[in-house]
Scaffold this active site. Structure first.
Site, PDB file in Angstrom:
ATOM      1  N   HIS A  68      41.084  41.606  39.078  1.00 31.40           N
ATOM      2  CA  HIS A  68      41.129  42.987  39.556  1.00 31.40           C
ATOM      3  C   HIS A  68      41.317  42.980  41.072  1.00 31.40           C
ATOM      4  O   HIS A  68      42.239  43.578  41.586  1.00 31.40           O
ATOM      5  CB  HIS A  68      39.853  43.728  39.158  1.00 31.40           C
ATOM      6  CG  HIS A  68      39.889  45.197  39.444  1.00 31.40           C
ATOM      7  ND1 HIS A  68      38.910  46.067  39.035  1.00 31.40           N
ATOM      8  CD2 HIS A  68      40.786  45.958  40.118  1.00 31.40           C
ATOM      9  CE1 HIS A  68      39.197  47.294  39.427  1.00 31.40           C
ATOM     10  NE2 HIS A  68      40.328  47.257  40.093  1.00 31.40           N
ATOM     11  N   GLU A 125      45.303  47.183  45.943  1.00 27.27           N
ATOM     12  CA  GLU A 125      44.097  46.413  46.261  1.00 27.27           C
ATOM     13  C   GLU A 125      44.106  45.966  47.721  1.00 27.27           C
ATOM     14  O   GLU A 125      43.062  45.988  48.393  1.00 27.27           O
ATOM     15  CB  GLU A 125      43.970  45.203  45.325  1.00 27.27           C
ATOM     16  CG  GLU A 125      43.627  45.573  43.891  1.00 27.27           C
ATOM     17  CD  GLU A 125      42.248  46.214  43.763  1.00 27.27           C
ATOM     18  OE1 GLU A 125      41.282  45.651  44.327  1.00 27.27           O
ATOM     19  OE2 GLU A 125      42.136  47.266  43.114  1.00 27.27           O
ATOM     20  N   HIS A 129      41.227  47.677  49.867  1.00 28.05           N
ATOM     21  CA  HIS A 129      40.121  46.766  50.145  1.00 28.05           C
ATOM     22  C   HIS A 129      40.455  45.714  51.214  1.00 28.05           C
ATOM     23  O   HIS A 129      39.632  45.441  52.088  1.00 28.05           O
ATOM     24  CB  HIS A 129      39.686  46.069  48.854  1.00 28.05           C
ATOM     25  CG  HIS A 129      39.258  47.015  47.778  1.00 28.05           C
ATOM     26  ND1 HIS A 129      38.078  47.734  47.831  1.00 28.05           N
ATOM     27  CD2 HIS A 129      39.868  47.382  46.619  1.00 28.05           C
ATOM     28  CE1 HIS A 129      37.968  48.489  46.754  1.00 28.05           C
ATOM     29  NE2 HIS A 129      39.044  48.295  45.997  1.00 28.05           N
TER      30      HIS A 129
END
Length: 255
Positions: A68, A125, A129
């Site tokens: 993920h 992502e 992040h």
């Protein structure tokens, strides 16, 4: 082989970018504010390597969970996201252009998206992040680094870390395998993962009573580029906030 032993040797792997940071200092989430946030992750530092168990994604490996991402929560459990919109990269192109083809090939097999293309998930992502890692700020890179080198390093770190966390294998070793009929006790699932990882408790997530996600927790010594990930227990002492105590499904993949 224990998780802690694997992590000690993980970052001996060659990579295009070196941080120049020591790994002998304190880990992230120190009691005092670090003076050098290029070499100590701050204000984040509670790191999660997150994995999916998706049963209906075409091409998803039947014998592995999938990536993920790598999330950088603050040490108090809050988190930042989308920290630098100016670094909105095409991750696939960066990896290809900077010669990280083995990383890209691995991502195409093990970093998949249930709700869109793989590339959309990678870009999301990174922007959500990756841009919030203080140790991946462009100003922390060696002089002469090419644009996007920090995003390439982020992807390489995720792949390398994921490869030390064989969730599927650790469950199989305890007799916990995907099945359309067998269900499992949550305590047995957590025990299998603790045994495999050398005693660490992850956070396991369920959807409709079936295993769906897992988060492995770490602090970090040095930089996210080439530092040492120090395994820790999930802050959620129960190991799961969304799974039932019994009758947990672990369905086979059908994609």
């Amino acid at each position: 082989m224990s998780l802690s032993f694997i992590l000690l040797s993980l970052f001996g792997l060659s990579r295009a970018t070196s941080s120049g940071c020591s790994t002998s200092g304190p880990a992230s989430c120190p009691t005092v504010t670090p003076s050098d946030t290029c070499c100590t992750e701050y204000p984040g530092g509670l790191l999660l390597q997150t994995q999916f168990w998706d049963t209906n994604v075409p091409g998803s490996p039947a014998d592995s969970w999938t990536i993920h991402g790598l999330w950088n929560d603050s040490c108090d459990g809050t988190y930042l996201n989308n920290c630098d919109a100016s670094r909105k990269y095409d991750i696939s192109k960066l990896l290809s252009d900077q010669g990280a083809t083995s990383t890209l090939d691995y991502m195409r097999q093990y970093w998949l998206n249930a709700d869109g293309t793989k590339e959309e998930l990678w870009n999301y992502e990174w922007l959500t992040h990756g841009t919030c890692f203080s140790t991946l700020e462009p100003s922390c890179l060696p002089p002469g680094s090419v644009e996007g080198a920090e995003a390439v390093a982020y992807c390489q770190t995720i792949v390398n870390l994921f490869q030390t966390l064989p969730t599927y294998t650790w469950l199989v070793n305890a007799g916990i395998t995907p099945s359309t009929s067998q269900t499992y006790a949550m305590s047995d699932i957590l025990s299998a993962l603790q045994t495999g990882s050398g005693g660490y408790t992850p956070d396991v997530g369920c959807s409709n009573g079936g295993l769906s996600t897992i988060s492995w927790y770490f602090n970090l010594k040095g930089s996210a580029i080439d530092g040492t990930f120090v395994p820790i227990n999930s802050p959620n002492e129960s190991g799961s906030s969304s799974c039932p105590s019994g009758g947990v499904q672990y369905l086979p993949k059908s994609g």
